[in-house]
Design a protein around this motif. Sequence first.
Motif, PDB file in Angstrom:
ATOM      1  N   ALA A  73      60.351  34.977  18.370  1.00  0.00           N
ATOM      2  CA  ALA A  73      60.300  34.995  19.656  1.00  0.00           C
ATOM      3  C   ALA A  73      60.306  33.542  20.424  1.00  0.00           C
ATOM      4  CB  ALA A  73      59.113  35.858  19.897  1.00  0.00           C
ATOM      5  N   LEU A  74      61.330  33.237  21.039  1.00  0.00           N
ATOM      6  CA  LEU A  74      61.477  32.044  21.765  1.00  0.00           C
ATOM      7  C   LEU A  74      61.438  32.082  23.381  1.00  0.00           C
ATOM      8  CD1 LEU A  74      63.852  29.276  20.696  1.00  0.00           C
ATOM      9  CD2 LEU A  74      63.460  29.861  23.154  1.00  0.00           C
ATOM     10  N   LEU A  75      60.638  31.614  24.005  1.00  0.00           N
ATOM     11  CA  LEU A  75      60.417  31.462  25.546  1.00  0.00           C
ATOM     12  C   LEU A  75      60.834  29.918  26.048  1.00  0.00           C
ATOM     13  CD1 LEU A  75      59.306  32.073  28.205  1.00  0.00           C
ATOM     14  CD2 LEU A  75      57.212  30.959  27.818  1.00  0.00           C
ATOM     15  N   GLU A  76      62.048  29.836  26.801  1.00  0.00           N
ATOM     16  CA  GLU A  76      62.385  28.739  27.315  1.00  0.00           C
ATOM     17  C   GLU A  76      61.981  28.582  28.799  1.00  0.00           C
ATOM     18  OE1 GLU A  76      66.345  25.786  28.006  1.00  0.00           O
ATOM     19  OE2 GLU A  76      66.465  27.283  26.494  1.00  0.00           O
ATOM     20  N   LEU A  77      61.477  27.492  28.982  1.00  0.00           N
ATOM     21  CA  LEU A  77      60.730  27.065  30.367  1.00  0.00           C
ATOM     22  C   LEU A  77      61.890  26.432  31.142  1.00  0.00           C
ATOM     23  CD1 LEU A  77      57.167  25.757  29.406  1.00  0.00           C
ATOM     24  CD2 LEU A  77      57.833  28.160  29.833  1.00  0.00           C
ATOM     25  N   GLY A  78      62.400  26.917  32.318  1.00  0.00           N
ATOM     26  CA  GLY A  78      63.012  26.442  33.134  1.00  0.00           C
ATOM     27  C   GLY A  78      64.423  26.183  32.361  1.00  0.00           C
ATOM     28  N   CYS A  79      64.882  27.475  31.882  1.00  0.00           N
ATOM     29  CA  CYS A  79      66.130  27.585  31.129  1.00  0.00           C
ATOM     30  C   CYS A  79      67.254  27.050  31.721  1.00  0.00           C
ATOM     31  CB  CYS A  79      66.241  29.031  30.611  1.00  0.00           C
ATOM     32  SG  CYS A  79      66.469  30.237  32.031  1.00  0.00           S
ATOM     33  N   GLY A  80      67.325  26.904  33.049  1.00  0.00           N
ATOM     34  CA  GLY A  80      68.614  26.483  33.752  1.00  0.00           C
ATOM     35  C   GLY A  80      69.731  27.160  33.374  1.00  0.00           C
ATOM     36  N   THR A  81      70.850  26.517  32.831  1.00  0.00           N
ATOM     37  CA  THR A  81      72.031  27.228  32.598  1.00  0.00           C
ATOM     38  C   THR A  81      72.152  27.648  31.304  1.00  0.00           C
ATOM     39  OG1 THR A  81      73.211  25.036  32.224  1.00  0.00           O
ATOM     40  CG2 THR A  81      73.221  25.869  34.611  1.00  0.00           C
TER      41      THR A  81
END
Length: 244
Positions: A73-81
């Motif tokens: 389970a991966l959360l990316e902050l400010g994933c952008g593009t």
Amino acid sequence: MDVLVRLLQLLVLLLTLPLHLMALLGCWEPLCKSYFPYLMAALTAKSNQKMESKKRELFGQIKRLTGVSGKVALLELGCGTGANFQFYPAGCRITCLDPNPHMEKLLTKSMAENRHLQYEQFVVASGEDMKQLADGSMDVVVSTLVLCSVQSPRRVLQEVQRVLRPGGVFFFWEHVAEPRGSWAFLWQQVLEPTWKHIGDGCCLTRETWKDLESAQFSELQMEQQPPPFKWLPVGPHIMGKAIK
């Protein structure tokens, strides 16, 4: 030195007066929110070419965090593009978080190109307030070039620790201030008030490594890299991981 900084800031302000007037009138931010995703798409593509080996080295460590199910389970902050998607291993279940709703439509291309990943949701929220996400719900949190533009890096790191499970890992790649007293740092101080408008809140003089060191992670590994673009006022980059 402070007087020189103020004088040069005033000169830059005069040279970019229309931009500052638009910001004062509330016209600039909506425009910036619309164009910034496209600017980021262009810059991150070039950045990935320069930093590919280092990014593969950093995010390759995610494989070790897969459980019995083979999922992460991966959360990316400010994933952008979605520029980081290509570096994530198979089995990652991706949650994207970004305060700019315009970013979501630009994720489509990255999603289509990275079918080895499973996409869970896109959350429109700031890193300081991730109340939509449950405590201990993430194995991994990723932040690349995000902590420079948030209101409170310390609050974001608190939220990161909240959503990470025990033993979960926070991977980061951030640009930071040049050494204090250097001419490069002086120019960062001069350009920062204008750069914040151009870069959607990006701060050039943040010493983010101090926030990471003072956050209560059980382990912190960090190294410094030179900036990928010498012609931009952003300083050196720090990369590494912090374990809850």
